[in-house]
Every structure is written in structure tokens, then in C-alpha cells.
Design an enzyme around this catalytic site. Structure first.
Site, short mmCIF file in Angstrom:
data_model
loop_
_atom_site.label_atom_id
_atom_site.label_comp_id
_atom_site.label_asym_id
_atom_site.label_seq_id
_atom_site.Cartn_x
_atom_site.Cartn_y
_atom_site.Cartn_z
N ALA A 284 0.81 -1.22 0.00
CA ALA A 284 0.00 0.00 0.00
C ALA A 284 0.84 1.27 0.00
CB ALA A 284 -0.92 0.00 1.22
N GLN A 285 2.17 1.13 -0.13
CA GLN A 285 3.03 2.31 -0.14
C GLN A 285 2.80 3.11 -1.43
OE1 GLN A 285 5.64 3.00 2.26
NE2 GLN A 285 5.04 1.29 3.54
N ARG B 275 12.53 -24.19 -5.42
CA ARG B 275 13.65 -23.94 -6.32
C ARG B 275 14.08 -22.48 -6.32
NH1 ARG B 275 10.89 -27.95 -9.25
NH2 ARG B 275 9.66 -26.42 -10.41
N ASP C 230 -1.74 -10.82 13.69
CA ASP C 230 -3.18 -10.57 13.84
C ASP C 230 -4.02 -11.72 13.32
OD1 ASP C 230 -2.70 -10.24 11.16
OD2 ASP C 230 -3.52 -8.21 11.02
N GLY C 231 -3.39 -12.77 12.77
CA GLY C 231 -4.13 -13.89 12.21
C GLY C 231 -4.71 -13.62 10.85
N ASP D 159 2.23 -3.03 12.96
CA ASP D 159 2.04 -2.32 11.68
C ASP D 159 0.71 -1.56 11.71
OD1 ASP D 159 2.60 -1.37 9.16
OD2 ASP D 159 2.22 -3.26 8.11
#
Length: 385
Positions: free
Chosen positions: A140-141, A227, A248-249, A274
Site C-alpha cells: 500500500a506504499q 527452487r 493478527d491472524g 504495523d
């Protein structure tokens, strides 16, 4: 002052003990009941105060706002979830916005350090998330503000911050010759690799040049493939590197959270929230992150408006601890370390933070059996409860 309890977290275990607190420090620790105590917490759990190294805001305030009133209110109120120390975290934006934001954090931190009347969580520094990120894994930056890593530009940000930037998230594959990584490591700034499409080999080179952490592992990074191990594979393999994880799950499946702890052990995982400005706010409302509209779902997860792109959380630290221990079934000592001792060690402040020990700050979180915070003490003063 003397406080005591039968379940105080000392040296990785609960034990009965009495703490003698003087001038904000734990002067000494004695056997439970040795002297008459001013406070007795009985069977309640007493933990070191929580440290959140990745949090953008709460109570309607965002670090990028750059206003002292909002930051002061955030620090005053965040102890209600057991948090006693914090790194206010920026989000990618244009240079003028970032310079104003970091200058504001520095000014408020200096004000708090100089005034004994300012009470609340301690600002340990600034987490500078971006603008040196990968476009594909920007999350979302704001894409319009993402920049190429530059030592000279970072020096300008650090000047504006009066040296308070202590932690930076960057994409190592875009750091030419790993110049910014080496510079930051040389001046004691923690380099955390995140928002990155780096290969496993590029992650190794980032670590070899001074990176010592990874930002919200699993999220906004190249995934694991047998891989092509990618950044997630490096997070598992490089056990001496710290790794943040949002517990937070929603950001990561509980099984994936458990797998990460199993790979890293008890000493190198860092729980973060966050969290965005919407944390501790009523449902509904209009919010932004980096100038872009976001929506808060019923699950508490923030997404860019009209998309499924995760933008952050409204997680509370005490709830994150409960999810780790009770739902992800992470060993309790590892769960506690992830929000106390490990972030302190990562930042190099474990001589005074993250532990209940003689000589450390009297930062304490008193929890009931459901992980609700009953009291929070910041440097010897009861701020919540």
C-alpha cells in the site's frame, strides 16, 4: 517503592519476586515478601513492557501527519495495551512530508526526555519505512513517492530527524553496491529488508553488507518456492537475522506464524502491529495512508479503498501476544521475547529495555489470564490501570 507478585517474568520464566523501584529504574530484585510491599499483584502475570518497532499510528494520528499534539496523545494513551516503548513509523511519501514527520518525532522525543512531567510510552527512535522500496512489492506504499536508495538523501532525512532514525526498511536489490545498507549499519541504524522482490542470493548479500532484520516477514516480499527460496526462504535460513511478523491472524496464517517461530527460535522473531491511525478508533470513518484512501474491514484489517491490497492493521500488542500463545501455539517464552527482549536487542537497548532485571527501566505490563492489560508502568510511573 516496592512492588511484588508471584508471577513476575524474570530470566525467561515466571517467579515470585519483589522489585525495588527508584527514579524510574529497577534498583534491585528480592525474594517475594522479603519486605512490606506497596503493591502486591498476587497471581497476575507481570511482563516487561512491550516494544513496538513498526507502528504508523493510532487514535486518529499518523506519524506522517507531523503534528506534535497527535504524537503526544498517542504516546500518552498507547500504554493501555501494555506498550512502554515505540518506534513511530513513517510511510513512503515525498521528501518534504518525510522531513517534517521525522523532525516532529525528534522534537517530541526531546521534549519528553527533558520534562519529567511528560508521561507515557518512550520514543526509542524512528522506523523509516521507505521510500527505498520495490515497486512490485510496494503493497500500500504510494508508488509515486518510491525512490532509488541514496546515501546523500538519507543523510538529509537523518539531519532533519536529529539522528533519531534508528531503523530503516529498504529493498536490498535496489541499493546499488549496497551503499546505503553499509552506511546505515556503520552509524548504528538497523537495516531491515522489506517491500522487496530480492532473490535468496540478493538477501544474503544484503545481510553480508549489514542488514540485520526483515520487515513483516511473508508480507510484501518474494515468496518461498523450493527452487527459488526468495526472501521468505532467507528469513527461515538466516537464523541470526531478526524478522518482524504481524500476528493478527490475517496478515499470515497461524500455521505460517508457527512455522516462522519454529525456524527462528525464541531469540530473533519480533512481533509488530504495523498499526494505522484507525487503531483504537470507532468503526467506520475515513482514513488515509500516504495520501491514499483506506478501508477498515470487520476483521480489523486495513486495505486500500476498493481493493484487496492489505495496508496495515489495527492490532493491539496484548492481543497479538494472546494470538501467538493461544492460537498459533507458539511457546510462551518465544512469544514474550518477540515483543520485549528481541526488539530491545535488535535496537541495542537491551541494557535497559525488554527485561525485568536490576538496572533496567521499570517498564512493566500487568496482565490477567485473558491477556487484558490491568496496569502499565513506564519508567516507574503507573500510566494505565
Amino acid at each position: 517503592m516496592r512492588v511484588q507478585g508471584k508471577r513476575i517474568w524474570i530470566a525467561g520464566q515466571f517467579m515470585p519476586a519483589q522489585l525495588v523501584i527508584r527514579e524510574g529504574k529497577i534498583e534491585k530484585i528480592l525474594p517475594y515478601g522479603q519486605e512490606a510491599a506497596d503493591i502486591d499483584w498476587g497471581e497476575k502475570r507481570v511482563l516487561p513492557g512491550f516494544i513496538d518497532v513498526h507502528t504508523h499510528g493510532a487514535y486518529g494520528y499518523d506519524t506522517n501527519d507531523g503534528t506534535p499534539e497527535g504524537l503526544r496523545e498517542w504516546m500518552r494513551r498507547i500504554p493501555q495495551e501494555g506498550v512502554t516503548s515505540i518506534l513511530p513509523t513513517t510511510v513512503t511519501q515525498m521528501p518534504d512530508v518525510l522531513e517534517r514527520a521525522v523532525a516532529n518525532v525528534a522534537a517530541v522525543a526531546e521534549e519528553a526526555a527533558a520534562s519529567p512531567d511528560v508521561r507515557g510510552a518512550e520514543i526509542l527512535g524512528i522506523h523509516f519505512e521507505g521510500p527505498y522500496l520495490d515497486m512490485e512489492y510496494k503493497g500500500a506504499q504510494p508508488p509515486e513517492a518510491i525512490a532509488v536508495p541514496s546515501v546523500e538523501q538519507f543523510k538529509e532525512y537523518q539531519r532533519a530527524a536529529r539522528g533519531m532514525i534508528k531503523y530503516i526498511t529498504l529493498a536490498p536489490e535496489h541499493d546499488r553496491d549496497w551503499a546505503l545498507t553499509r552506511y546505515c549499519a556503520s552509524i548504528g541504524v538497523v537495516v531491515s529488508m522489506g517491500h522487496t522482490n530480492a532473490s535468496y542470493e540478493e538477501a544474503l548479500m544484503g545481510a553480508a553488507n549489514g542488514a540485520s532484520s526483515m520487515t513483516h516477514v511473508y508480507n510484501a516480499m518474494s515468496p518461498y518456492h523450493h527452487r527459488k527460496p526468495g526472501m521468505v526462504g532467507a528469513a527461515f535460513r538466516l537464523r541470526d537475522l531478526y524478522g518482524e511478523i504481524i500476528c493478527d491472524g490475517c496478515h499470515s496464517h497461524l500455521a505460517a506464524v508457527n512455522n516462522f517461530f519454529a525456524a527462528k527460535g525464541r531469540d530473533h522473531v519480533i512481533m509488530v502491529t504495523d498499526s494505522l491511525r484507525a487503531k483504537h478508533c470507532p468503526p467506520g470513518g475515513n482514513y488515509q495512508l500516504g495520501g491514499h484512501d483506506i478501508e477498515i474491514g470487520e476483521d480489523g484489517l486495513a486495505r486500500l479503498a476498493g481493493t484487496d491490497t492489505i495496508a496495515g492493521s489495527t492490532l493491539r500488542m496484548n492481543r497479538g501476544l494472546r494470538i501467538l500463545a493461544e492460537e498459533a501455539q507458539v511457546p510462551f517464552d518465544a512469544a514474550v521475547n518477540s515483543c520485549t527482549l528481541n526488539p530491545a536487542r535488535c535496537l541495542g537497548v537491551d541494557d535497559r529495555k525488554g527485561r525485568i532485571a536490576a538496572g533496567c527501566d521499570a517498564d512493566l505490563a500487568v496482565l490477567d489470564s485473558d491477556y487484558e492489560v490491568l496496569e502499565t508502568w513506564c519508567r516507574g510511573a503507573k500510566i494505565w490501570g
